[in-house]
Scaffold this motif. Sequence first.
Motif, PDB file in Angstrom:
ATOM      1  N   ASN A 241      -7.389  -1.871   9.067  1.00 19.93           N
ATOM      2  CA  ASN A 241      -7.764  -0.603   9.516  1.00 19.93           C
ATOM      3  C   ASN A 241      -7.312   0.177  10.570  1.00 19.93           C
ATOM      4  O   ASN A 241      -7.727   1.064  11.240  1.00 19.93           O
ATOM      5  CB  ASN A 241      -9.425  -0.623   9.815  1.00 19.93           C
TER       6      ASN A 241
ATOM      7  N   THR B 212      -6.336   2.710   3.367  1.00 16.19           N
ATOM      8  CA  THR B 212      -6.307   2.208   4.615  1.00 16.19           C
ATOM      9  C   THR B 212      -5.715   0.720   4.443  1.00 16.19           C
ATOM     10  O   THR B 212      -5.726  -0.045   3.703  1.00 16.19           O
ATOM     11  CB  THR B 212      -8.104   2.079   5.025  1.00 16.19           C
ATOM     12  N   THR B 213      -4.945   0.500   5.755  1.00 13.02           N
ATOM     13  CA  THR B 213      -4.138  -0.725   5.647  1.00 13.02           C
ATOM     14  C   THR B 213      -4.090  -1.336   7.022  1.00 13.02           C
ATOM     15  O   THR B 213      -4.398  -0.879   7.966  1.00 13.02           O
ATOM     16  CB  THR B 213      -2.845  -0.415   5.111  1.00 13.02           C
TER      17      THR B 213
ATOM     18  N   LYS C 184      -4.068   1.626  10.016  1.00 15.92           N
ATOM     19  CA  LYS C 184      -3.354   2.587   9.456  1.00 15.92           C
ATOM     20  C   LYS C 184      -3.746   3.132   8.238  1.00 15.92           C
ATOM     21  O   LYS C 184      -4.457   2.618   7.635  1.00 15.92           O
ATOM     22  CB  LYS C 184      -1.823   2.193   9.223  1.00 15.92           C
ATOM     23  N   VAL C 185      -3.525   4.434   8.231  1.00 20.25           N
ATOM     24  CA  VAL C 185      -4.190   5.312   6.784  1.00 20.25           C
ATOM     25  C   VAL C 185      -2.773   5.773   6.172  1.00 20.25           C
ATOM     26  O   VAL C 185      -2.287   6.651   6.964  1.00 20.25           O
ATOM     27  CB  VAL C 185      -5.210   6.272   7.160  1.00 20.25           C
TER      28      VAL C 185
ATOM     29  N   SER D 194      -2.057   6.858  12.293  1.00 16.78           N
ATOM     30  CA  SER D 194      -2.763   5.450  13.079  1.00 16.78           C
ATOM     31  C   SER D 194      -3.105   6.129  14.593  1.00 16.78           C
ATOM     32  O   SER D 194      -2.703   7.254  14.989  1.00 16.78           O
ATOM     33  CB  SER D 194      -1.675   4.249  13.524  1.00 16.78           C
TER      34      SER D 194
ATOM     35  N   SER E 198     -11.964   8.587  10.455  1.00 19.41           N
ATOM     36  CA  SER E 198     -11.735   8.966   9.128  1.00 19.41           C
ATOM     37  C   SER E 198     -12.342  10.287   8.528  1.00 19.41           C
ATOM     38  O   SER E 198     -11.833  10.879   7.819  1.00 19.41           O
ATOM     39  CB  SER E 198     -12.375   7.822   8.142  1.00 19.41           C
TER      40      SER E 198
ATOM     41  N   ASP F 226       0.784  -1.259  -0.017  1.00 17.18           N
ATOM     42  CA  ASP F 226       0.001   0.105   0.034  1.00 17.18           C
ATOM     43  C   ASP F 226       0.825   1.238  -0.015  1.00 17.18           C
ATOM     44  O   ASP F 226       0.517   2.110  -0.599  1.00 17.18           O
ATOM     45  CB  ASP F 226      -0.968   0.019   1.065  1.00 17.18           C
TER      46      ASP F 226
ATOM     47  N   GLY G 229      -1.808   8.726   3.623  1.00 20.50           N
ATOM     48  CA  GLY G 229      -2.220   9.754   2.380  1.00 20.50           C
ATOM     49  C   GLY G 229      -1.328  10.388   1.893  1.00 20.50           C
ATOM     50  O   GLY G 229      -0.113  10.425   2.035  1.00 20.50           O
TER      51      GLY G 229
ATOM     52  N   ARG H 114     -10.270  13.525   7.009  1.00 19.37           N
ATOM     53  CA  ARG H 114     -10.782  13.957   5.801  1.00 19.37           C
ATOM     54  C   ARG H 114     -11.142  15.408   5.823  1.00 19.37           C
ATOM     55  O   ARG H 114     -10.919  16.320   5.082  1.00 19.37           O
ATOM     56  CB  ARG H 114     -11.938  13.190   5.126  1.00 19.37           C
TER      57      ARG H 114
ATOM     58  N   TRP I 260      -6.116   8.502  -0.092  1.00 19.78           N
ATOM     59  CA  TRP I 260      -6.409   7.793   1.241  1.00 19.78           C
ATOM     60  C   TRP I 260      -6.104   6.363   1.018  1.00 19.78           C
ATOM     61  O   TRP I 260      -7.079   5.592   0.303  1.00 19.78           O
ATOM     62  CB  TRP I 260      -7.404   8.297   1.789  1.00 19.78           C
TER      63      TRP I 260
END
Length: 117
Positions: free
Chosen positions: A100, A96-97, A102-103, A69, A81, A53, A105, A85, A94
């Motif tokens: 859910n 998500t990994t 960690k995100v 995170s 989330s 990702d 960007g 945003r 964005w």
Amino acid sequence: MKSLLIRSAIATFGTALLLTSLSACRRSSPQDETPDTSTYRPESTPATQFERDLKFVRDGHYTHIWIFSRKDGKPLTKEDSDSLRTNAPKVVDWVTTDANKKVIGGSNFDIDPRIVR
């Protein structure tokens, strides 16, 4: 006779010069060329989903890449989330990994670090 000898010498010299210049411009065939593989190193496939990702976002050639995170290590909620945003509207990608947790960007614009804590 001398004139004929000079003409013959000039013609021979001209022909030799023409043949030399034409043969110097000959392109080699692809079979003659051996590709240079000394600097080629294939990229390895990232091992984890997070690495894949992250590579996906990096391949977007963004100026800034952030990884968000929760401090408690729990999965991100819908409120988390929405907050991301809202506070970072210029982030383009964005992802998500990690179940859910960690995100990632990516954007070409900086965000204020005081906003996202």
